[in-house]
Design a protein around this motif. Structure first.
Motif, PDB file in Angstrom:
ATOM      1  N   ALA A 230       0.735  -1.178   0.051  1.00  0.00           N
ATOM      2  CA  ALA A 230       0.042   0.027  -0.007  1.00  0.00           C
ATOM      3  C   ALA A 230       0.948   1.174  -0.043  1.00  0.00           C
ATOM      4  CB  ALA A 230      -0.962   0.096   1.177  1.00  0.00           C
ATOM      5  N   CYS A 231       2.175   1.183   0.588  1.00  0.00           N
ATOM      6  CA  CYS A 231       2.838   2.465   0.655  1.00  0.00           C
ATOM      7  C   CYS A 231       3.372   2.746  -0.776  1.00  0.00           C
ATOM      8  CB  CYS A 231       4.272   1.976   1.648  1.00  0.00           C
ATOM      9  SG  CYS A 231       4.049   1.444   3.226  1.00  0.00           S
ATOM     10  N   LEU A 232       3.321   1.805  -1.671  1.00  0.00           N
ATOM     11  CA  LEU A 232       3.716   2.240  -3.305  1.00  0.00           C
ATOM     12  C   LEU A 232       2.477   3.158  -4.063  1.00  0.00           C
ATOM     13  CD1 LEU A 232       5.412  -1.144  -4.123  1.00  0.00           C
ATOM     14  CD2 LEU A 232       6.432   1.006  -2.883  1.00  0.00           C
ATOM     15  N   ARG A 233       1.367   3.312  -3.350  1.00  0.00           N
ATOM     16  CA  ARG A 233       0.676   4.151  -3.874  1.00  0.00           C
ATOM     17  C   ARG A 233       0.989   5.543  -3.824  1.00  0.00           C
ATOM     18  NH1 ARG A 233      -5.210   2.582  -1.954  1.00  0.00           N
ATOM     19  NH2 ARG A 233      -5.698   3.059  -4.057  1.00  0.00           N
ATOM     20  N   CYS A 234       1.812   6.084  -2.796  1.00  0.00           N
ATOM     21  CA  CYS A 234       2.131   7.298  -2.706  1.00  0.00           C
ATOM     22  C   CYS A 234       3.645   7.518  -2.636  1.00  0.00           C
ATOM     23  CB  CYS A 234       1.616   7.946  -1.259  1.00  0.00           C
ATOM     24  SG  CYS A 234      -0.237   7.835  -1.451  1.00  0.00           S
ATOM     25  N   HIS A 235       4.128   6.675  -2.109  1.00  0.00           N
ATOM     26  CA  HIS A 235       5.835   6.403  -1.938  1.00  0.00           C
ATOM     27  C   HIS A 235       6.283   5.724  -3.031  1.00  0.00           C
ATOM     28  CE1 HIS A 235       5.558   8.350   1.944  1.00  0.00           C
ATOM     29  NE2 HIS A 235       4.279   7.533   2.279  1.00  0.00           N
ATOM     30  N   ASP A 236       7.666   6.249  -3.459  1.00  0.00           N
ATOM     31  CA  ASP A 236       8.382   5.425  -4.417  1.00  0.00           C
ATOM     32  C   ASP A 236       8.880   4.057  -4.098  1.00  0.00           C
ATOM     33  OD1 ASP A 236       8.123   7.502  -6.389  1.00  0.00           O
ATOM     34  OD2 ASP A 236       9.833   8.531  -5.765  1.00  0.00           O
ATOM     35  N   ASP A 237       9.297   4.124  -2.790  1.00  0.00           N
ATOM     36  CA  ASP A 237       9.702   2.891  -2.038  1.00  0.00           C
ATOM     37  C   ASP A 237       9.067   2.701  -0.818  1.00  0.00           C
ATOM     38  OD1 ASP A 237      11.595   2.066  -3.942  1.00  0.00           O
ATOM     39  OD2 ASP A 237      13.025   3.806  -3.113  1.00  0.00           O
ATOM     40  N   VAL A 238       9.152   1.520  -0.266  1.00  0.00           N
ATOM     41  CA  VAL A 238       8.700   1.260   1.276  1.00  0.00           C
ATOM     42  C   VAL A 238       9.391   2.367   2.181  1.00  0.00           C
ATOM     43  CG1 VAL A 238       8.145  -0.249   3.208  1.00  0.00           C
ATOM     44  CG2 VAL A 238       7.677  -0.652   0.827  1.00  0.00           C
ATOM     45  N   PRO A 239       8.862   3.157   2.800  1.00  0.00           N
ATOM     46  CA  PRO A 239       9.784   4.046   3.793  1.00  0.00           C
ATOM     47  C   PRO A 239      10.302   3.357   4.923  1.00  0.00           C
ATOM     48  CG  PRO A 239       7.318   5.004   3.362  1.00  0.00           C
ATOM     49  CD  PRO A 239       7.512   3.683   2.835  1.00  0.00           C
ATOM     50  N   GLU A 240      11.316   3.772   5.319  1.00  0.00           N
ATOM     51  CA  GLU A 240      12.072   3.220   6.357  1.00  0.00           C
ATOM     52  C   GLU A 240      12.449   4.447   7.268  1.00  0.00           C
ATOM     53  OE1 GLU A 240      12.764  -0.243   6.641  1.00  0.00           O
ATOM     54  OE2 GLU A 240      11.903  -0.567   4.996  1.00  0.00           O
ATOM     55  N   GLY A 241      11.637   4.470   8.350  1.00  0.00           N
ATOM     56  CA  GLY A 241      12.186   5.656   9.271  1.00  0.00           C
ATOM     57  C   GLY A 241      11.354   7.100   8.721  1.00  0.00           C
ATOM     58  N   GLU A 242      11.988   8.107   9.314  1.00  0.00           N
ATOM     59  CA  GLU A 242      11.794   9.380   8.907  1.00  0.00           C
ATOM     60  C   GLU A 242      11.946   9.750   7.558  1.00  0.00           C
ATOM     61  OE1 GLU A 242       9.528  12.880   9.618  1.00  0.00           O
ATOM     62  OE2 GLU A 242       9.710  11.174  11.180  1.00  0.00           O
ATOM     63  N   LEU A 243      11.136  10.357   6.915  1.00  0.00           N
ATOM     64  CA  LEU A 243      11.386  10.711   5.495  1.00  0.00           C
ATOM     65  C   LEU A 243      11.993  12.008   5.235  1.00  0.00           C
ATOM     66  CD1 LEU A 243       8.413   9.349   3.498  1.00  0.00           C
ATOM     67  CD2 LEU A 243      10.784   8.132   3.560  1.00  0.00           C
ATOM     68  N   ALA A 244      12.920  12.400   4.427  1.00  0.00           N
ATOM     69  CA  ALA A 244      13.463  13.718   4.293  1.00  0.00           C
ATOM     70  C   ALA A 244      12.222  14.340   3.331  1.00  0.00           C
ATOM     71  CB  ALA A 244      14.843  13.740   3.322  1.00  0.00           C
ATOM     72  N   GLU A 245      12.168  15.739   3.676  1.00  0.00           N
ATOM     73  CA  GLU A 245      11.363  16.564   2.827  1.00  0.00           C
ATOM     74  C   GLU A 245      11.007  16.189   1.455  1.00  0.00           C
ATOM     75  OE1 GLU A 245       7.969  18.664   2.867  1.00  0.00           O
ATOM     76  OE2 GLU A 245       9.139  18.341   4.880  1.00  0.00           O
ATOM     77  N   GLU A 246      12.099  16.156   0.766  1.00  0.00           N
ATOM     78  CA  GLU A 246      12.169  15.774  -0.853  1.00  0.00           C
ATOM     79  C   GLU A 246      11.663  14.595  -1.077  1.00  0.00           C
ATOM     80  OE1 GLU A 246      16.515  14.945   0.651  1.00  0.00           O
ATOM     81  OE2 GLU A 246      14.967  16.769   1.004  1.00  0.00           O
ATOM     82  N   ASP A 247      11.588  13.381  -0.106  1.00  0.00           N
ATOM     83  CA  ASP A 247      11.116  12.219  -0.330  1.00  0.00           C
ATOM     84  C   ASP A 247       9.740  11.758   0.063  1.00  0.00           C
ATOM     85  OD1 ASP A 247      13.723  11.326  -1.074  1.00  0.00           O
ATOM     86  OD2 ASP A 247      14.513  10.716   0.853  1.00  0.00           O
ATOM     87  N   ARG A 248       9.083  12.901   0.422  1.00  0.00           N
ATOM     88  CA  ARG A 248       7.705  12.886   1.043  1.00  0.00           C
ATOM     89  C   ARG A 248       6.667  13.042  -0.507  1.00  0.00           C
ATOM     90  NH1 ARG A 248       7.268  15.856   6.586  1.00  0.00           N
ATOM     91  NH2 ARG A 248       8.620  14.545   7.781  1.00  0.00           N
ATOM     92  N   PRO A 249       5.490  12.324  -0.274  1.00  0.00           N
ATOM     93  CA  PRO A 249       4.782  12.588  -1.568  1.00  0.00           C
ATOM     94  C   PRO A 249       4.166  14.045  -1.695  1.00  0.00           C
ATOM     95  CG  PRO A 249       4.005  10.931  -0.140  1.00  0.00           C
ATOM     96  CD  PRO A 249       5.419  11.374   0.634  1.00  0.00           C
ATOM     97  N   ASP A 250       4.047  14.490  -2.764  1.00  0.00           N
ATOM     98  CA  ASP A 250       3.351  15.740  -2.993  1.00  0.00           C
ATOM     99  C   ASP A 250       1.929  15.728  -2.501  1.00  0.00           C
ATOM    100  OD1 ASP A 250       2.518  18.280  -3.784  1.00  0.00           O
ATOM    101  OD2 ASP A 250       2.428  17.556  -5.972  1.00  0.00           O
ATOM    102  N   THR A 251       1.708  16.049  -1.159  1.00  0.00           N
ATOM    103  CA  THR A 251       0.475  16.246  -0.657  1.00  0.00           C
ATOM    104  C   THR A 251      -0.483  17.023  -1.459  1.00  0.00           C
ATOM    105  OG1 THR A 251       0.999  17.623   1.099  1.00  0.00           O
ATOM    106  CG2 THR A 251       1.237  15.537   1.504  1.00  0.00           C
TER     107      THR A 251
END
Length: 158
Positions: free
Chosen positions: A101-122
């Motif tokens: 389900a993570c791949l619907r919004c994220h490029d990869d399965v997130p591991e921990g806190e994401l950097a701002e540039e790795d967050r989906p465009d909300t």
């Protein structure tokens, strides 16, 4: 026992027997829930889920655009929060059945806190109210449901 207590004792015994029978034979879970209550700032909406599904013939995927392999559909708030705040960012992953389900919004399965540039465009993900209004109003306009400026209170409780 006095004669006047016999009807009361009989009624209590019947009610107890009905309660025990109901407890021992629970109602089977419905495939389509009868109603869904959605609390919101515009006034609570009691959505007659079963009516829309059975009487109008909508398929589950007409509203739930889930393509995740799962036995159940996700609640709308799993992807469409009331706002993209820190609480949603911290808690939303608990709503998903698998990492897929993570791949619907994220490029990869997130591991921990994401950097701002790795967050989906909300900005490209509608908030819950916008998603509901788009979904509901489009169908209402096409299928003749309440759809005019003053039709809000046909769904929203005041």
């Amino acid at each position: 026992m006095q004669r006047r207590y016999i009807p009361i004792a009989t009624i209590v015994a019947i009610m107890l027997a009905v309660a025990v029978a109901g407890y021992l034979n629970p109602v089977e879970e419905q495939e389509v829930p009868a109603r869904v209550v959605m609390d919101n700032t515009g006034g609570r909406v009691i959505f007659n889920h079963q009516f829309h599904a059975e009487d109008y013939g909508y398929d589950c995927t007409d509203c739930h655009h889930d393509d995740i392999e799962s036995d159940t559909f996700l609640s709308c708030g799993s992807c469409h929060p009331s706002e993209f705040n820190e609480q949603f960012r911290a808690d939303h992953q608990k709503a998903f059945p698998s990492e897929e389900a993570c791949l619907r919004c994220h490029d990869d399965v997130p591991e921990g806190e994401l950097a701002e540039e790795d967050r989906p465009d909300t900005d490209s993900i509608p908030l819950r109210a916008d998603a509901f209004h788009t979904q509901c109003m489009d169908c209402h306009e096409q299928d003749g449901g309440p759809y005019e400026e003053d039709a809000c209170y046909q769904c929203h409780a005041r």
